[in-house]
Design a protein around this motif. Structure first.
Motif, PDB file in Angstrom:
ATOM      1  N   ARG A   1     -33.156  32.413   8.287  1.00  0.00           N
ATOM      2  CA  ARG A   1     -32.572  32.111   6.976  1.00  0.00           C
ATOM      3  C   ARG A   1     -31.797  30.517   6.914  1.00  0.00           C
ATOM      4  N   ASP A   2     -31.085  30.201   8.061  1.00  0.00           N
ATOM      5  CA  ASP A   2     -30.390  28.910   8.026  1.00  0.00           C
ATOM      6  C   ASP A   2     -31.136  27.935   8.623  1.00  0.00           C
TER       7      ASP A   2
ATOM      8  N   GLU B   1     -33.741  24.757   9.070  1.00  0.00           N
ATOM      9  CA  GLU B   1     -34.467  23.871   8.290  1.00  0.00           C
ATOM     10  C   GLU B   1     -36.083  24.057   8.318  1.00  0.00           C
TER      11      GLU B   1
ATOM     12  N   VAL C   1     -34.130  32.996   0.693  1.00  0.00           N
ATOM     13  CA  VAL C   1     -32.908  32.191   0.747  1.00  0.00           C
ATOM     14  C   VAL C   1     -32.388  31.747  -0.597  1.00  0.00           C
TER      15      VAL C   1
ATOM     16  N   HIS D   1     -38.108  31.519   3.156  1.00  0.00           N
ATOM     17  CA  HIS D   1     -38.569  31.037   4.471  1.00  0.00           C
ATOM     18  C   HIS D   1     -39.405  31.849   5.394  1.00  0.00           C
TER      19      HIS D   1
END
Lengths: 429, 128
Positions: free
Chosen positions: A170-171, A173, A73, A96
């Motif tokens: 990827r996005d 948390e 990322v 990640h």
């Protein structure tokens, strides 16, 4: 190099209309994953996808590779450089990880086969991949594809599948972020001047078809030993094409999660100064073995290491590489600790290794691969169950009429992994 | 004329390296014995007799590359070949003759690939 590893803990895997990670569940679009795994590869006839969860009555065989879904990322390069990304140097920035998920590839590359993962029962105790949420990718090639190409096809499909699933993180948390850093040598030495400098000699199986390992896409038998920042491995710099000797090969998943590197970092700055890795090979000719062990020992001396961990991969002739690396490093006054496994016979009474040295006086064993185990039948088998009789470490009649398998634990993926990636272990407290 | 030779029971090896291969008809144990005899006659091992992670009781095929030049006994080669024979003895016997033709073909390909790796990395002093 400084790398942040953001782990997204996966607690279940399910098929769904779209691939995503939500609340710890990996949802998999079955058709999209199959298409991603197949890529544009016209040598693939079909890809099937199955799910296998811990505790289910499921057997997977023959397992070719296990790969962890990851995505870069931040920072240069991408996952699996030389394969699914360009060859930029990896190992810095942020990555990640879908921690707890795994892509397991199965394919019938040759008539003799390797690798069992049982998700429950006694076999599950021997493989770390009974505890992961497995996305099984079964790759069927076009007819008459030769063995060499078949291996490549299955390997690449697994990497593409892991990259595809990794993108789902990827996005998201991460639940946990860990930071790993090894600096350029002079800076790293200066950072902890009073701690012993420890390096790691990372031996890779590199002998030929079904025995190859890749570093940034290059066949490691063709390199001379080289320096690697430990974090490079966490971004997939090392990829396994080694399908032989299921118990003690290093699946790509284990290269991404090397316990040797993890544990050295755990002590980094506390009891040791972890200055880096030397990647080396295990080739067929004795001259190659001499050359590579000379080069590895030279690099270790050049780095100024006080002590070295050396891990082996595979059976038989790599024992010679292990011994040469040990001898040549010890003779420079540098202490070594060796990690191997054993083939001590079914009664454990035979000589464990094919080579030995008195200088190898600190050695960690990952277990005896000849121990016999009976694996009860499973309700569901993914892969090719008929190969159980011709699996390495099995013998004629290994597969009983009820579907149980009696064989040496070398049939089980990761049973005696020589990086110590196990479920069964003894630990000091 | 080549100054190395191959002892093998793999027909694919004999096909590809016809002039250099001494083709035996027996098991890997016989290939090891032939290699050991050659070492006693002064040949040196060029490839490791336990090449590959396929176990020697599992594969019906084995090829080993040795130097042709008869020199003094090389103890390192002798140790390696004797240790390989010990490894073969400790592993349980498998009835490889019951393998299907397709499996035999695959084991031949794997053995040939290991042999090709050795030939590709032949030390400079050796030639065809």
């Amino acid at each position: 190099m400084r790398l942040e590893i953001g782990s997204i803990f996966i607690r279940d895997v399910q098929f769904a209309d779209a691939t995503a990670v939500k609340d710890g569940v990996l949802y998999v679009d079955r058709a999209a994953l199959a298409a991603a795994a197949a890529g544009e590869d016209e040598r693939i006839k079909s890809v099937e996808v199955f799910l296998a969860r811990p505790g289910e009555s499921v057997r997977i065989l023959p397992v070719k590779d296990v790969v962890e879904p990851r995505v870069k990322v931040a920072g240069p390069g991408g996952i699996f450089p030389g394969f699914t990304s360009n060859v930029e140097q990896v190992g810095s920035g942020r990555t990640h990880v879908l921690k707890g998920a795994a892509v397991v590839t199965t394919g019938k590359i040759v008539g003799f086969q390797e690798g069992i993962i049982d998700m429950q029962g006694p076999g599950a105790e021997y493989t770390p991949f009974s505890k992961t949420y497995n996305v099984v990718v079964k790759v069927e090639p076009i007819d008459s594809l030769k063995q060499h190409e078949h291996e490549v096809v299955v390997r690449l499909a697994g990497l593409r599948a892991a990259k595809y699933l990794g993108e789902a993180g990827r996005d998201v948390e991460p639940d946990e972020v860990r930071v790993y850093e090894t600096k350029p040598l002079l800076e790293q030495v200066a950072e902890y001047p009073n701690l012993p400098k420890v390096a790691y000699v990372y031996m890779l199986q590199t002998q030929g078809l079904l025995h190859n390992t890749y570093y940034y896409g290059v066949d490691v038998k063709q390199i001379v030993p080289t320096f690697m920042y430990p974090t490079e491995a966490m971004d997939g710099a090392i990829v396994s094409g080694n399908c032989v000797s299921a118990c003690d090969k290093n699946p790509t998943y284990v290269h991404l999660n090397s316990p040797v590197i993890e544990d050295l970092y755990a002590q980094h700055g506390k009891t040791i100064n972890f200055i880096g890795c030397v990647v080396t090979n295990e080739n067929v000719t004795l001259m190659d073995k001499e050359r590579s062990s000379n080069m590895a020992a030279k690099l270790i001396g050049f780095l100024g290491a006080d002590a070295v961990i050396i891990s082996e991969e595979g059976f038989g002739n790599p024992d010679a590489d292990l011994v040469m690396n040990c001898n040549k490093i010890e003779k420079q006054g540098i202490k070594t600790v060796l990690i191997t496994d054993e083939y001590a016979g079914q009664d454990g009474a035979s000589q464990s290794l094919a080579d030995s040295t008195p200088l190898g006086n600190a050695c960690v064993t990952a277990g005896n691969a000849n121990e016999v185990v009976t694996l009860p039948p499973m309700e569901q088998v993914y892969g090719y169950p008929e190969v159980a009789n011709v699996i390495a470490g099995g013998w004629d009649g290994s597969l009983a009429a009820d579907g149980s398998i009696t064989a040496e634990i070398q049939v089980i993926t990761g049973a005696t992994n020589e990086l110590g990636f196990h479920k069964l272990t003894a630990r000091g407290i | 004329m080549a100054n190395f030779f191959i002892v093998s029971n793999n027909p694919l090896a004999a096909e590809k390296y016809a002039a250099q291969t001494q083709l035996l008809t027996g098991s890997p144990a016989e290939v090891y014995r032939a290699a050991r005899d050659a070492v006693h006659r002064g040949s040196r091992l060029i490839s490791h007799p336990l090449a590959g992670s396929v176990k020697p009781n599992e594969t019906p095929y084995r090829s080993i590359v040795l130097s042709a030049a008869g020199g003094v006994l090389d103890f390192r080669s002798l140790q390696l070949i004797e240790d390989a024979i010990l490894v073969l003895k400790k592993l349980p016997q498998r009835h490889t003759e019951q393998y299907t033709p397709a499996m035999h073909a695959d084991y031949q390909v794997i053995d040939l690939d290991l042999l090709d790796s050795a030939i590709a990395a032949l030390p400079a002093e050796f030639h065809f």
